[in-house]
Design a protein around this motif. Sequence first.
Motif, PDB file in Angstrom:
ATOM      1  N   ARG A 182      13.472 -18.808  -2.701  1.00 10.45           N
ATOM      2  CA  ARG A 182      14.472 -19.396  -3.595  1.00 10.45           C
ATOM      3  C   ARG A 182      15.668 -19.773  -2.742  1.00 10.45           C
ATOM      4  O   ARG A 182      16.337 -18.899  -2.191  1.00 10.45           O
ATOM      5  CB  ARG A 182      14.892 -18.404  -4.657  1.00 10.45           C
ATOM      6  CG  ARG A 182      13.816 -18.173  -5.693  1.00 10.45           C
ATOM      7  CD  ARG A 182      14.358 -17.296  -6.815  1.00 10.45           C
ATOM      8  NE  ARG A 182      13.331 -17.026  -7.765  1.00 10.45           N
ATOM      9  CZ  ARG A 182      12.475 -16.020  -7.687  1.00 10.45           C
ATOM     10  NH1 ARG A 182      12.546 -15.185  -6.698  1.00 10.45           N
ATOM     11  NH2 ARG A 182      11.562 -15.845  -8.610  1.00 10.45           N
ATOM     12  N   VAL A 183      15.916 -21.031  -2.647  1.00  8.72           N
ATOM     13  CA  VAL A 183      17.049 -21.500  -1.869  1.00  8.72           C
ATOM     14  C   VAL A 183      18.269 -21.480  -2.786  1.00  8.72           C
ATOM     15  O   VAL A 183      18.244 -22.065  -3.870  1.00  8.72           O
ATOM     16  CB  VAL A 183      16.801 -22.930  -1.330  1.00  8.72           C
ATOM     17  CG1 VAL A 183      17.998 -23.431  -0.557  1.00  8.72           C
ATOM     18  CG2 VAL A 183      15.542 -22.954  -0.481  1.00  8.72           C
ATOM     19  N   PRO A 184      19.332 -20.799  -2.356  1.00  7.24           N
ATOM     20  CA  PRO A 184      20.544 -20.763  -3.192  1.00  7.24           C
ATOM     21  C   PRO A 184      21.065 -22.176  -3.436  1.00  7.24           C
ATOM     22  O   PRO A 184      21.011 -23.035  -2.561  1.00  7.24           O
ATOM     23  CB  PRO A 184      21.545 -19.951  -2.366  1.00  7.24           C
ATOM     24  CG  PRO A 184      20.718 -19.209  -1.377  1.00  7.24           C
ATOM     25  CD  PRO A 184      19.494 -20.036  -1.138  1.00  7.24           C
ATOM     26  N   ARG A 185      21.527 -22.381  -4.626  1.00 10.04           N
ATOM     27  CA  ARG A 185      22.071 -23.677  -5.004  1.00 10.04           C
ATOM     28  C   ARG A 185      23.339 -23.943  -4.218  1.00 10.04           C
ATOM     29  O   ARG A 185      24.214 -23.090  -4.131  1.00 10.04           O
ATOM     30  CB  ARG A 185      22.361 -23.700  -6.492  1.00 10.04           C
ATOM     31  CG  ARG A 185      22.579 -25.093  -7.034  1.00 10.04           C
ATOM     32  CD  ARG A 185      22.897 -25.049  -8.491  1.00 10.04           C
ATOM     33  NE  ARG A 185      21.684 -24.777  -9.248  1.00 10.04           N
ATOM     34  CZ  ARG A 185      21.645 -24.767 -10.560  1.00 10.04           C
ATOM     35  NH1 ARG A 185      22.736 -24.979 -11.254  1.00 10.04           N
ATOM     36  NH2 ARG A 185      20.523 -24.533 -11.184  1.00 10.04           N
ATOM     37  N   GLN A 186      23.444 -25.109  -3.633  1.00 11.20           N
ATOM     38  CA  GLN A 186      24.623 -25.497  -2.867  1.00 11.20           C
ATOM     39  C   GLN A 186      25.620 -26.169  -3.809  1.00 11.20           C
ATOM     40  O   GLN A 186      25.257 -27.018  -4.607  1.00 11.20           O
ATOM     41  CB  GLN A 186      24.243 -26.490  -1.762  1.00 11.20           C
ATOM     42  CG  GLN A 186      23.276 -25.915  -0.749  1.00 11.20           C
ATOM     43  CD  GLN A 186      23.902 -24.821   0.078  1.00 11.20           C
ATOM     44  OE1 GLN A 186      25.053 -24.908   0.465  1.00 11.20           O
ATOM     45  NE2 GLN A 186      23.145 -23.769   0.345  1.00 11.20           N
ATOM     46  N   THR A 187      26.855 -25.772  -3.701  1.00  7.69           N
ATOM     47  CA  THR A 187      27.904 -26.397  -4.490  1.00  7.69           C
ATOM     48  C   THR A 187      28.445 -27.580  -3.698  1.00  7.69           C
ATOM     49  O   THR A 187      28.865 -27.415  -2.548  1.00  7.69           O
ATOM     50  CB  THR A 187      29.036 -25.390  -4.769  1.00  7.69           C
ATOM     51  OG1 THR A 187      28.474 -24.231  -5.356  1.00  7.69           O
ATOM     52  CG2 THR A 187      30.087 -25.990  -5.668  1.00  7.69           C
TER      53      THR A 187
END
Length: 194
Positions: A182-187
Amino acid sequence: MRRRLGRVRGGLQSREISVKIAIPFVAEIGGVWVPVDAEREAAWELYVELATRVTVVELGEEEGLLREALSSLYTVFGTTREILRRYGPSVAPRVSPGHVTFGVLAVNVLNLSIRPLLSRWHPLLAAYEAQRADNSDPVSHERQWDRAEELRGEIENVRKVLLSLAQSLNEVAGVGDLITPRVPRQTPVTDDGN
């Protein structure tokens, strides 16, 4: 896997988990698992071991070395034995028919899935590796082996067994999934720095 709350074993409130692990061409290991605290702790330890090795990650056709995959599977034996010894009989108590324990699952996966793979393929791969010329790199040599695809297929079968075991261990340990990437969501950054 399904779980029901409220079963008591050994004086502790436990979740009842239904486990089914299919081992190709051999058997299906399964039953109801009502883990005690020691089994939950052992499940966490083995889960971490499996989640951080190539043992549960799909090995792509042009990825990795078969030798590394076999070596990684071999280390699962030592780790599992260590966990079983550390937690002792509390992770393998006698249970009624239709029930399983950490010990039953761990030992059966070792003996019915990993051991047959290693005992068959380790000597075959070693014999092929011994034929490698001094000026040939191990990756190219291994990829030229006429049995490489067959071994990759069997490693994949064992990977699926270990993934099923890992999912059961995860459920018992009561932790988040460490195997599915799961790749953390980039802001997104705006021009004004916000």
